[in-house]
Design a protein around this motif. Structure first.
Motif, PDB file in Angstrom:
ATOM      1  N   ALA B 324      -4.156  -2.344   0.342  1.00  0.00           N
ATOM      2  CA  ALA B 324      -3.431  -1.224  -0.253  1.00  0.00           C
ATOM      3  C   ALA B 324      -2.069  -1.093   0.403  1.00  0.00           C
ATOM      4  O   ALA B 324      -1.874  -1.508   1.556  1.00  0.00           O
ATOM      5  CB  ALA B 324      -4.225   0.064  -0.072  1.00  0.00           C
ATOM      6  N   VAL B 325      -1.128  -0.486  -0.322  1.00  0.00           N
ATOM      7  CA  VAL B 325       0.196  -0.225   0.239  1.00  0.00           C
ATOM      8  C   VAL B 325       0.250   1.241   0.650  1.00  0.00           C
ATOM      9  O   VAL B 325      -0.058   2.128  -0.143  1.00  0.00           O
ATOM     10  CB  VAL B 325       1.296  -0.521  -0.815  1.00  0.00           C
ATOM     11  N   MET B 326       0.627   1.474   1.899  1.00  0.00           N
ATOM     12  CA  MET B 326       0.668   2.855   2.384  1.00  0.00           C
ATOM     13  C   MET B 326       1.968   3.519   1.956  1.00  0.00           C
ATOM     14  O   MET B 326       3.030   2.885   1.946  1.00  0.00           O
ATOM     15  CB  MET B 326       0.587   2.885   3.918  1.00  0.00           C
ATOM     16  N   LYS B 327       1.868   4.821   1.642  1.00  0.00           N
ATOM     17  CA  LYS B 327       3.061   5.535   1.196  1.00  0.00           C
ATOM     18  C   LYS B 327       4.113   5.607   2.276  1.00  0.00           C
ATOM     19  O   LYS B 327       5.294   5.746   1.976  1.00  0.00           O
ATOM     20  CB  LYS B 327       2.697   6.949   0.737  1.00  0.00           C
ATOM     21  N   GLN B 328       3.688   5.529   3.550  1.00  0.00           N
ATOM     22  CA  GLN B 328       4.663   5.597   4.638  1.00  0.00           C
ATOM     23  C   GLN B 328       5.533   4.344   4.690  1.00  0.00           C
ATOM     24  O   GLN B 328       6.493   4.301   5.452  1.00  0.00           O
ATOM     25  CB  GLN B 328       3.946   5.766   5.970  1.00  0.00           C
ATOM     26  N   SER B 329       5.192   3.334   3.924  1.00  0.00           N
ATOM     27  CA  SER B 329       5.937   2.085   3.973  1.00  0.00           C
ATOM     28  C   SER B 329       7.378   2.306   3.561  1.00  0.00           C
ATOM     29  O   SER B 329       7.662   3.003   2.591  1.00  0.00           O
ATOM     30  CB  SER B 329       5.275   1.067   3.049  1.00  0.00           C
ATOM     31  N   LYS B 330       8.293   1.697   4.320  1.00  0.00           N
ATOM     32  CA  LYS B 330       9.706   1.872   3.984  1.00  0.00           C
ATOM     33  C   LYS B 330      10.152   0.833   2.962  1.00  0.00           C
ATOM     34  O   LYS B 330      11.278   0.855   2.504  1.00  0.00           O
ATOM     35  CB  LYS B 330      10.550   1.751   5.256  1.00  0.00           C
ATOM     36  N   ASN B 331       9.264  -0.110   2.673  1.00  0.00           N
ATOM     37  CA  ASN B 331       9.646  -1.148   1.717  1.00  0.00           C
ATOM     38  C   ASN B 331       8.447  -1.457   0.838  1.00  0.00           C
ATOM     39  O   ASN B 331       7.841  -2.519   0.942  1.00  0.00           O
ATOM     40  CB  ASN B 331      10.102  -2.404   2.473  1.00  0.00           C
ATOM     41  N   SER B 332       8.074  -0.479   0.010  1.00  0.00           N
ATOM     42  CA  SER B 332       6.808  -0.636  -0.713  1.00  0.00           C
ATOM     43  C   SER B 332       6.860  -1.760  -1.736  1.00  0.00           C
ATOM     44  O   SER B 332       5.841  -2.352  -2.039  1.00  0.00           O
ATOM     45  CB  SER B 332       6.357   0.665  -1.367  1.00  0.00           C
ATOM     46  N   ALA B 333       8.048  -2.062  -2.240  1.00  0.00           N
ATOM     47  CA  ALA B 333       8.106  -3.162  -3.206  1.00  0.00           C
ATOM     48  C   ALA B 333       7.748  -4.479  -2.523  1.00  0.00           C
ATOM     49  O   ALA B 333       6.992  -5.295  -3.058  1.00  0.00           O
ATOM     50  CB  ALA B 333       9.499  -3.241  -3.817  1.00  0.00           C
ATOM     51  N   LEU B 334       8.307  -4.674  -1.328  1.00  0.00           N
ATOM     52  CA  LEU B 334       8.006  -5.903  -0.592  1.00  0.00           C
ATOM     53  C   LEU B 334       6.528  -5.934  -0.200  1.00  0.00           C
ATOM     54  O   LEU B 334       5.849  -6.952  -0.310  1.00  0.00           O
ATOM     55  CB  LEU B 334       8.892  -5.989   0.661  1.00  0.00           C
TER      56      LEU B 334
END
Lengths: 294, 451, 304
Positions: B324-334
């Motif tokens: 899963a991709v965490m919302k805190q990610s600063k680069n969610s597309a990557l």
């Protein structure tokens, strides 16, 4: 001052019967202390399959201690050595800092009268009464706000406060550093700090070594706080790393490495044992020195 | 593997992405009302991010992930992946929860098992991947795992592996004691009695109280103990399916026919190796574990479909995770691009399967002839994947986990555990568990009731 | 032993007196700053947390003493508290008695190899909790562990990890870990006893037992009090051993086995940080009160 042992032996009703009973009692204590450690040493020589198939306290079919050690040190690109380095860092800075702070504070409490001195010790004793493990969460949240989590500081800072160390130095300093010496130095015009470094430190040495030893053990074995503070295994100390290896045996895609966990545990214990053996002579002199009256 | 396949794979991804971009662009005009969160990305963002490069942190405990990451970095040289093993299951979830609560410290990508996904989806800490067009990937994955990553109308992750259940049994032991390979639970119980009577040290299986196992078994029996609709939750651990399960399993618990060895302990591995635990009912990822950790059993084990209550095929999933991709990610597309590559790219999945990472959740791999015709020596040359893949198709629909399943599992031992240690009926324990779950849920602001 | 040698102000001018006083405070200050930031601040934060309640759905609200009221009525908390109380009352006396016997034996001068015994019995203290749990987990295993072997050799049915045994088994691990540590505390205190006392006793013709009870024990009363206090605090804070053994004995160790384990699981499994802080504060108060009482009664007896 004459040797107390020689004195007592000559005057009391010593007898060979007394000797044997005491020795047997102490031997039982030693066996009790040693059996689990013997298990550790014996099983560190076994391969993983031998671990599962042979009797616990007996040796395996192959002697694999050296290959186990090699595997432990090289598994996953040598992360064990990394953990060893981390632990050394936490111990040197953490235990070193704790010893320094406790020594200064214990010395101050013992040798100086200042307002609020009784309160200080009361506060310290009160502070350690609150369960440390349950304070972990507030500490974690506080550190998180300061962006300190997942850094070495999150492990080192909490280990700098050793109330027990403070107590040890405090009681030791009362007898070990004669106030007359301090007064004499004061009359000579020496500052308190200078007196501390030139006079008191030497006299406090055995106590300091004892505190350092306890602080070293506490920081070397520190498990719970690093577990919740650190999320990146590259900052783990040995204890947390070992528990991660142990947990690798669980669940889907499990890859148990019991032989590495056991060998790693053995390697983890060795430095502490060596430290104790090496520093033992300081205790001995220190503890009897405390009995010397000026 | 031929060198040209990687280039072909890249071409495949590029065309897929392009197709996805076109579809996503078309969809933007008529986006579904389901997702409440702002859809700020699109499929072309993923492509662009992968080309631009950057650094992401990935929390993953699967040992073979290291090889997958290496292959990914080769394919996308501008991207640096910081792979961290933050602990297995609940150890990692604790850290994730803490990071979510603190507002920082979470990775870009996290491996989360299916049962824990609802909890993180609920705290709105996961990125909805349908904004990148990943919902188009539905046909790539088998239905059980796909349903597990679609929660409340959002796609919260891509399936990594799956765990359709099966019966793993020690064929040598079974033959030694004249046990029939059971197709129904009644036959299984009969085997249990026969085995233990003949050898008091041997047991048909071990079960010291595992919430994942119990919930999967209730699932297989057709039970729906947890119904979740937003913040309204129903808990019924006494429904028909549950009773079906307990009336069978109680015979083993109360009859003391279960090995007392605790699962995943070194005693347990030993018992699997010397025949004292003769079978396991668990997910399709077990062969990898048996092969690497129970070498004495090599050549003695075999796989059969999971027994059922009435002879008609029915199955459940046990275990398996998603990325899963965490919302805190600063680069969610990557991060999303990495997730897609990790779990949907053929090269990556090949590494995963060959490296013993687990049982694939991708349909292509499950149905590939190479996969189906594997004859592992550990299982005496049996084509085990045919049995396991067939089992994946029979998974019962409609299962839901609680939005606080991680907590629920942590108190399973407090309540149902007593039944195991006292050898009493599971129903009383399940009732106690139900009560605790309802009270906790209400305390936490959900509207929970029984039934 | 707890006598404070306060310097008299008779022989010093007041200016120097103040300078000395300040220096004393300065020595203590670094430690106190650390204490304030690393211990007191989290405690204050914990108190603050305990006055609120955060829900997964619905955010945070001020509830005043609501958490404390809930705690007083919480059967899980009381069950865990009584368990550590039982542990305290049984394990601590046993462990300290054994440590005292060992320390007296070391001090008796009738033993060869004092140094060897001292380091050998102290070694378990150096073993990290994780490793200790691993070691004893093996020994306690009654399928393939040492206990299994003992059972088959002697025909017994020991089950150290079963629910009715587990507290005693944990008590054994704690005793194993701290026997040497407490022994060393007592032994250090014994070594500081002035030899004048022994000379006087010899002149009176006192035997070894009389010396032990009339001279040695009273002289180390202070260290016994300290050892008791630290053991009480340790018992109330019991966490490491049950936490690490949980995987081996999941049905014997509940999530509220000890108050600390309860607080830990409330935070990390249930995300109930506020209630967890409440448990911590209450346990801290109880522990502090009991430690204070023990200290007062202990030193009062000493000053008699």
């Amino acid at each position: 001052m004459s040797n107390t042992t020689a004195r007592r032996r000559s005057g009391t009703q010593a007898g060979p019967r007394r000797n044997a009973v005491l020795t047997i009692v102490m031997a039982l204590f030693v066996i009790y202390s040693f059996v689990p450690l013997a298990w550790l040493i014996i099983n560190a020589t076994k391969t993983q399959s031998d671990l599962f198939s042979t009797f616990g306290l007996g040796f395996g079919h192959h002697f694999a201690l050296f290959s186990n050690i090699a595997d432990t040190l090289t598994y996953k690109d040598g992360i064990f050595l990394h953990w060893l380095g981390n632990t050394l860092l936490y111990v040197i800075v953490g235990a070193g800092g704790a010893t320094l702070l406790a020594t200064l504070a214990g010395y101050g409490l013992a040798k100086y009268a200042f307002p609020g001195r009784r309160a200080v010790f009361g506060v310290v004793l009160g502070a350690i009464a609150v369960p440390g493990t349950a304070l972990a969460v507030p500490t974690f949240l506080l550190f998180s706000k300061l962006s300190l989590t997942n850094t070495p500081w999150s492990v080192i800072l909490p280990s700098l406060i050793s109330p027990f160390g403070l107590y040890l130095i405090w009681t030791f300093a009362i007898d070990a550093v004669p106030t007359e010496l301090l007064e004499a130095a004061r009359v000579d015009g020496s500052s308190e700090l200078r007196t501390f470094f030139t006079v008191s430190l030497r006299l406090l040495a055995p106590g300091i070594v004892t505190v350092a030893l306890f602080a070293i053990v506490a920081t070397w074995n520190n498990y719970f706080l690093p577990l919740i503070m650190l999320s990146d295994p590259r900052w783990y100390p040995l204890t947390v790393g070992l528990s991660q290896w142990s947990a690798q045996a669980t669940g889907a895609a499990a890859q148990p490495i019991y032989n590495l966990v056991i060998t790693g545990s053995l390697i983890t214990i060795v430095p502490i044992v060596v430290a104790f053996l090496f520093l033992q002579r300081y205790w001995q002199s220190g503890l009897t020195a405390g009995s010397v009256k000026a | 593997m031929m060198h040209s396949t990687r280039r072909a794979a890249v071409r495949r991804i590029a065309s897929l992405a392009a197709a996805g971009a076109v579809v996503a662009a078309a969809l933007v005009g008529c986006s579904s009302s389901g997702s409440g969160a702002s859809s700020s990305g699109s499929a072309s963002d993923v492509d662009a991010a992968l080309k631009k490069g950057g650094t992401i942190t990935v929390w993953n405990w699967t040992p073979v992930a290291k090889d997958q990451v290496a292959a990914f970095e080769k394919a996308y040289p501008k991207v640096k992946v910081n792979l961290v093993n933050a602990g297995t299951n609940s150890t990692e979830y604790t850290k994730l929860q803490n990071a979510v609560k603190a507002g920082k410290g979470a990775p870009d990508v996290a491996q989360i098992e299916y049962y824990a996904l609802p909890q993180f989806a609920l705290s709105d800490s996961l990125v909805d991947l349908s904004q990148y067009g990943f919902d188009k990937l539905k046909s790539d994955f088998s239905s059980g795992p796909w349903n597990n990553v679609n929660l409340e109308g959002k796609l919260v992750g891509l399936p990594q592996d799956s765990g359709p259940m099966a019966l793993f049994y020690n064929k040598t032991e079974f033959q030694k004691y004249g046990l029939t390979v059971p197709t129904t639970w009644d036959q299984y119980i009969a085997d249990a009695k026969k085995l233990h009577a003949a050898n008091p040290n041997a047991y048909i299986t071990s079960d010291s109280g595992d919430p994942g196992f119990v919930t999967s078994m209730i699932w297989q029996a057709g039970g729906h103990p947890f119904t979740v609709n937003g913040t309204k939750v129903n808990v019924n651990l006494q429904d028909e399916g549950t009773k079906k399960f307990t009336s069978t399993w109680n015979q083993l618990v109360e009859g003391k026919l279960l090995s007392p060895v605790v699962g995943w302990s070194d005693d347990w591995y030993k018992a699997l190796g010397n025949g004292q635990v003769a079978s396991l009912i668990t997910g399709a990822w077990m062969p990898g574990t048996l092969e690497s950790s129970v070498p004495q059993g090599s050549g003695q084990w075999a796989v059969a479909p999971i027994p059922t209550y009435d002879g008609k095929p029915a199955n459940a999933e046990n275990g398996g995770s998603a990325a899963a991709v965490m919302k805190q990610s600063k680069n969610s597309a990557l991060a999303a691009g990495f997730v897609k590559w990790l779990n949907d790219n053929q090269d990556s999945v090949n590494i995963f399967v060959k490296g013993g990472g687990g049982f694939p959740s991708t349909v292509a791999d499950q149905n590939s002839p190479e996969f189906l015709n594997q004859t592992p020596a550990y299982f005496g040359g049996q084509k085990i994947n045919q049995v396991l893949v067939a089992g994946a198709k029979d998974v019962v629909d409609g299962w839901q986990y609680l939005p606080y399943e991680v907590y629920a599992n942590s108190i399973f031992g407090d309540t149902v555990g007593k039944a195991y240690s006292d050898n009493t009926s599971l129903d009383a324990g399940l009732e106690a568990w139900q009560k605790s779950l309802i009270s906790y849920g209400n305390q936490q602001g959900f509207k929970v009731k029984a039934g | 032993m707890s006598e404070i040698t306060a310097p008299t102000s008779r022989r010093r001018p007041r200016g120097l007196q103040r300078k000395v006083s300040l220096a004393g405070a300065a020595f203590v200050t670094p430690f106190m700053i650390g204490l304030a930031l690393l211990v007191i601040a989290p405690i204050v934060y914990a108190v603050y947390l305990s006055l609120f309640r955060t829900q997964l759905i619905g955010g945070t609200a001020f509830v005043g003493f609501g958490n404390y009221v809930d705690l007083i009525q919480d059967p899980k908390f009381w069950s865990s508290f009584l368990r550590v109380l039982l542990f305290l009352v049984v394990q601590v006396p046993i462990m300290l008695a054994l440590s005292l016997v060992a320390a007296l034996a070391l001090d008796s001068a009738r033993l060869h190899g004092v140094r060897f015994f001292r380091i050998a019995i102290f070694l378990p203290y150096a073993v990290p909790g994780v490793v200790a749990a691993l070691l004893w987990g093996f020994i306690y295993g009654n399928q393939f562990g040492l206990t299994a072997w003992v059972n088959s050799a002697l025909g017994w049915h020991l089950a150290p990890l079963a629910p009715s045994w587990i507290l005693g088994s944990i008590g054994n691990i704690v005793t194993w870990e701290f026997l040497g540590y407490n022994m060393l505390i007592f032994y250090s205190a014994l070594r500081v006893i002035s030899t004048d006392l022994y000379e006087a006793a010899e002149l009176d013709g006192a035997g070894a037992w009389r010396i032990i009870f009339s001279i040695k024990m009273p002289a180390i009363r202070g260290s016994i009090v300290i050892a008791v206090i630290f053991s009480i605090i340790g018992s109330f804070q019991l966490f490491n051993e049950p936490n690490l053994l949980h995987g081996l004995a999941p049905n014997s160790i509940s999530s509220y086995f000890t108050p600390n384990l309860y607080a830990y699981n409330l935070s990390f499994a249930g995300q109930q940080f506020n209630y967890s802080a409440t448990v911590a504060i209450v346990m801290g108060i109880i522990t502090g009160v009991i430690s204070y009482v023990v200290q007062v009664r202990g030193t009062r007896a000493e000053n008699r």
